[in-house]
Structures are given as structure tokens and as C-alpha cells.
Design a protein around this motif. Structure first.
Motif, PDB file in Angstrom:
ATOM      1  N   LEU A 268      19.096  23.972  -6.993  1.00 16.88           N
ATOM      2  CA  LEU A 268      20.305  24.221  -7.378  1.00 16.88           C
ATOM      3  C   LEU A 268      20.547  24.497  -9.076  1.00 16.88           C
ATOM      4  O   LEU A 268      19.678  23.803  -9.737  1.00 16.88           O
ATOM      5  N   THR A 269      21.218  25.700  -9.412  1.00 20.02           N
ATOM      6  CA  THR A 269      21.201  25.992 -10.762  1.00 20.02           C
ATOM      7  C   THR A 269      21.970  25.178 -11.815  1.00 20.02           C
ATOM      8  O   THR A 269      23.056  24.587 -11.078  1.00 20.02           O
TER       9      THR A 269
ATOM     10  N   VAL B  65      26.231  23.616 -10.830  1.00 26.02           N
ATOM     11  CA  VAL B  65      26.596  22.479 -11.135  1.00 26.02           C
ATOM     12  C   VAL B  65      27.897  22.435 -11.783  1.00 26.02           C
ATOM     13  O   VAL B  65      28.957  21.933 -11.582  1.00 26.02           O
ATOM     14  N   GLU B  66      27.862  23.347 -13.136  1.00 28.33           N
ATOM     15  CA  GLU B  66      28.981  23.504 -13.733  1.00 28.33           C
ATOM     16  C   GLU B  66      30.234  23.974 -13.133  1.00 28.33           C
ATOM     17  O   GLU B  66      31.370  23.718 -13.281  1.00 28.33           O
TER      18      GLU B  66
ATOM     19  N   LEU C  93      26.241  16.435  -0.920  1.00 28.18           N
ATOM     20  CA  LEU C  93      25.648  17.003  -2.010  1.00 28.18           C
ATOM     21  C   LEU C  93      26.305  16.614  -3.329  1.00 28.18           C
ATOM     22  O   LEU C  93      25.812  16.503  -4.483  1.00 28.18           O
ATOM     23  N   LEU C  94      27.587  16.799  -3.303  1.00 25.99           N
ATOM     24  CA  LEU C  94      28.360  16.348  -4.492  1.00 25.99           C
ATOM     25  C   LEU C  94      28.096  15.056  -4.836  1.00 25.99           C
ATOM     26  O   LEU C  94      28.297  14.743  -6.098  1.00 25.99           O
ATOM     27  N   ALA C  95      28.254  13.995  -3.955  1.00 29.37           N
ATOM     28  CA  ALA C  95      27.928  12.530  -4.374  1.00 29.37           C
ATOM     29  C   ALA C  95      26.517  12.392  -5.048  1.00 29.37           C
ATOM     30  O   ALA C  95      26.379  11.808  -6.052  1.00 29.37           O
ATOM     31  N   HIS C  96      25.546  13.292  -4.710  1.00 30.99           N
ATOM     32  CA  HIS C  96      24.191  13.287  -5.127  1.00 30.99           C
ATOM     33  C   HIS C  96      24.327  13.890  -6.767  1.00 30.99           C
ATOM     34  O   HIS C  96      23.646  13.299  -7.652  1.00 30.99           O
ATOM     35  N   LEU C  97      25.239  14.928  -6.822  1.00 33.10           N
ATOM     36  CA  LEU C  97      25.296  15.488  -8.201  1.00 33.10           C
ATOM     37  C   LEU C  97      26.305  14.572  -9.141  1.00 33.10           C
ATOM     38  O   LEU C  97      26.599  14.619 -10.337  1.00 33.10           O
ATOM     39  N   GLY C  98      27.061  13.307  -8.662  1.00 33.16           N
ATOM     40  CA  GLY C  98      28.009  12.699  -9.437  1.00 33.16           C
ATOM     41  C   GLY C  98      29.252  13.598  -9.609  1.00 33.16           C
ATOM     42  O   GLY C  98      30.038  13.427 -10.400  1.00 33.16           O
ATOM     43  N   ILE C  99      29.482  14.382  -8.873  1.00 27.67           N
ATOM     44  CA  ILE C  99      30.835  15.426  -8.748  1.00 27.67           C
ATOM     45  C   ILE C  99      31.972  14.886  -7.791  1.00 27.67           C
ATOM     46  O   ILE C  99      31.538  14.657  -6.700  1.00 27.67           O
ATOM     47  N   ARG C 100      33.035  14.766  -8.250  1.00 30.78           N
ATOM     48  CA  ARG C 100      34.237  14.241  -7.486  1.00 30.78           C
ATOM     49  C   ARG C 100      35.130  15.313  -7.344  1.00 30.78           C
ATOM     50  O   ARG C 100      35.879  15.472  -8.498  1.00 30.78           O
ATOM     51  N   ARG C 101      35.273  16.142  -6.483  1.00 31.21           N
ATOM     52  CA  ARG C 101      36.271  17.366  -6.341  1.00 31.21           C
ATOM     53  C   ARG C 101      36.920  17.272  -4.918  1.00 31.21           C
ATOM     54  O   ARG C 101      36.131  16.883  -3.893  1.00 31.21           O
TER      55      ARG C 101
END
Length: 330
Positions: free
Chosen positions: A63-64, A68-69, A88-96
Motif C-alpha cells: 500500500l502506497t 493512505v493519505e 483494512l482501514l482499522a489496520h491503518l488507523g483510519i476511520r471513514r
């Protein structure tokens, strides 16, 4: 046997070597024009935009940073499977907010774009728009005059094509073949006839049958490869003839599959194909009174090389013992 996804290693506290000048610090690459480097979020943060974001086909380290941005900055993330993408988003710490847009719900694309003007779209794996509904979302955005960006990133057929060891300067990507019927037969025949390499996707439980059909239409000795589980722990590429690969995978296999088939060698006949007697055809056309120019065109249409067609058309239209003259084509 379940493949393990390799995750990127933890961040290190070591400090990188400092930039060589202030411009490198600002732009990231020394000498790069800032206007030439497109950022993930544009100057107007409220402007509508659709991003197609590639996600890893196995290894999360693929993943680039830009992906992520974009996922962090979008109003919402549309996807095929909210559970898969949510993990996947949970692993990246992203909440959308997550919105399901798959083959069954893509008809709602216009409403989703209206509700979430800055929308990121991901498929289950790889680059959206390749053998998935992402292409329909692009059409909906274009019709609504919404700019679209496609981020570079992971895909399966390109690594498999390179791993095959077969010629890759020219190739055709077939995606998934139709399961049955005339369209499937036509697509298989096209693969057999074309001169360039072909890459296609196949499901694990249909792999053996597809390889057997390819061996039947292309000939059992046609070179091919099967790549599965790209970038995962049990990644494998098997190379050989279509008949050998069909036997090897007859019992089925696990994982996501890319099949690569070499092009038709020049002069090779397909199974059941009869070699064309170009000389006999040319003599018959000459007996009908056709001109050298007409005969040359007909021979080329039959697959004969231009120079050979030219020579044969002269041979059958000039009197015996005379020297061939190019004026016959004027």
C-alpha cells in the motif's frame, strides 16, 4: 492452507540523512518542480473528486503512502465489501464512512457521489476498474463532470505477466472469461489465434477445466504459466505447456489465479486447421482473370506476408518465361 499477509515492519527511530538543500526539503525530490508533483488532496479541499485507490493483493506493505493519505482525506470510502475494507482501514488507523458499491449496488453511484463529493473507491484487492465495478463508477463520475484520479499501485496481472517469462512487449488482458456459451468459445478461439501473449484471471475451482480447454484450442504444447497467491507466503508460478499445466492443476488449487498464455507462433496451425495452399488459390484467381493487384490483396487477406503475396501474384499473372515487372500492379 490460508496464506499469511505480510505486514510492514514497525517504524524505526533512526533519523534519515538530512536533505541536501532547502528545495529538497520542500519538494521531496531535488530539482523537482513543485507544480509537476500532484498531491493526493488538491488545493480546494471542498472540490468534488473521485479517487480510485489500489489496495494490496496480499502484502499490506504494497500500500502506497499516497493511498493512505487519500483514504484519510476522503469524505467516504466506497468499496465492494465493507467488512473486508473495514478491516483494512482499522489496520491503518483510519476511520471513514464506508459505502458499499459493488456489481449489485453500483446503480446507486450517482446518489453516492452527490452525498459524498470527495469519494475514494477501493476494490477487494488490486487496482479498481480492472475486472470489477470500478469502471462503472468512473463513467458515473465523468457523466456528473466530477474529476477522477486513479492512483498507481498493486495489480495482479502485470507481475504475473513478467513472472511468466513469456514475451511481454505486446499482450492482451482478457480479465475473466465467460463461464459458458458462444462468447466463451469465441474468446478462447481469439486467444488461440492471436500472436501476442494473453493474460487472464481464473477462479481456483475452474482453473483445471480452463487450462484443458486452452490446450484443446491452442494446442497442447503452447507455452503458458499459472501464478497464484501473488505477494503472499505461498506465492507460486508454474511454467510449462498447457497440457502439463492442465494435468498439474486438474485437482484444483487455492488462491487467486492469473493464467498467461504465449502467442501463436508464426506459421503454426491450430488444432483442426488446414494449411492454406496460397499458390493454388493464386492460380485459380488468375484463371478467373483477376489482376495481379487483386490477387496480391486477396493473398494478404489470407494471411500471406506482403512480399510473398507480391511475388506470387506476379508469378501467376505474367506469361511463362517472362521477367516479372512491377508495372503489373500499376
Amino acid at each position: 492452507m490460508e496464506a499469511t499477509i505480510n505486514r510492514p515492519g514497525p517504524a524505526t527511530s533512526a533519523q534519515p540523512e538530512g536533505p541536501r538543500d532547502e528545495r529538497e526539503l520542500e519538494d521531496g525530490v531535488q530539482g523537482e518542480d513543485p507544480g509537476e508533483r500532484a498531491g493526493p488532496i488538491h488545493a480546494d479541499p471542498s472540490a468534488p473528486r473521485v479517487w480510485l485507490v489500489p489496495t494490496p493483493v496480499g502484502n499490506l506493505g504494497d500500500l502506497t503512502f499516497r493511498a493512505v493519505e487519500v483514504l484519510r482525506g476522503a469524505d467516504a470510502v466506497a468499496c465492494e465489501d465493507t467488512r473486508h475494507t473495514g478491516a483494512l482501514l482499522a489496520h491503518l488507523g483510519i476511520r471513514r464512512p464506508l459505502v458499499r458499491l459493488d456489481a449489485h449496488t453500483m446503480h446507486r453511484a450517482a446518489q453516492v457521489l452527490e452525498r459524498h463529493p470527495r469519494l475514494a473507491y477501493v476494490s477487494d484487492a488490486g487496482t479498481p476498474g480492472i475486472s470489477d465495478p470500478g469502471a462503472e463508477l468512473v463513467r458515473a463520475a465523468v457523466q456528473a463532470d466530477i474529476p477522477v484520479e486513479v492512483l498507481p499501485g498493486a495489480t495482479a496481472f502485470v507481475p504475473a505477466l513478467v513472472l511468466s517469462g513469456l514475451p511481454s512487449a505486446r499482450f492482451t488482458f482478457e480479465g475473466f472469461l465467460p463461464r459458458t456459451g458462444r462468447e466463451r468459445r469465441e474468446r478462447l478461439a481469439a486467444i488461440a489465434a492471436r500472436a501476442e501473449t494473453t493474460a487472464l484471471y481464473e477462479s481456483p475451482h475452474r482453473l483445471g477445466a480452463t487450462l484443458s480447454e486452452l490446450a484443446e484450442v491452442c494446442g497442447p504444447e503452447r507455452a503458458a504459466s499459472v501464478t497464484r497467491e501473488l505477494s503472499k507466503r505461498f506465492e507460486e508460478t508454474a511454467r510449462g505447456s498447457l497440457s502439463d499445466l492442465a494435468a498439474r492443476f486438474a485437482g484444483g488449487v487455492r488462491g487467486e489465479i492469473v493464467v498467461v498464455v504465449s502467442g501463436r507462433p508464426a506459421g503454426d496451425l491450430l488444432p483442426g486447421e488446414v494449411e492454406t495452399d496460397h499458390a493454388a488459390l493464386a492460380r485459380a484467381w488468375a484463371a478467373e482473370g483477376r489482376s495481379a493487384r487483386e490477387i496480391r490483396a486477396l493473398l494478404i487477406a489470407q494471411g500471406l506476408r506482403k512480399n510473398d503475396a507480391y511475388a506470387l501474384a506476379l508469378q501467376v499473372t505474367q506469361p511463362p518465361g517472362s521477367s516479372p515487372t512491377p508495372e503489373a500492379f500499376s
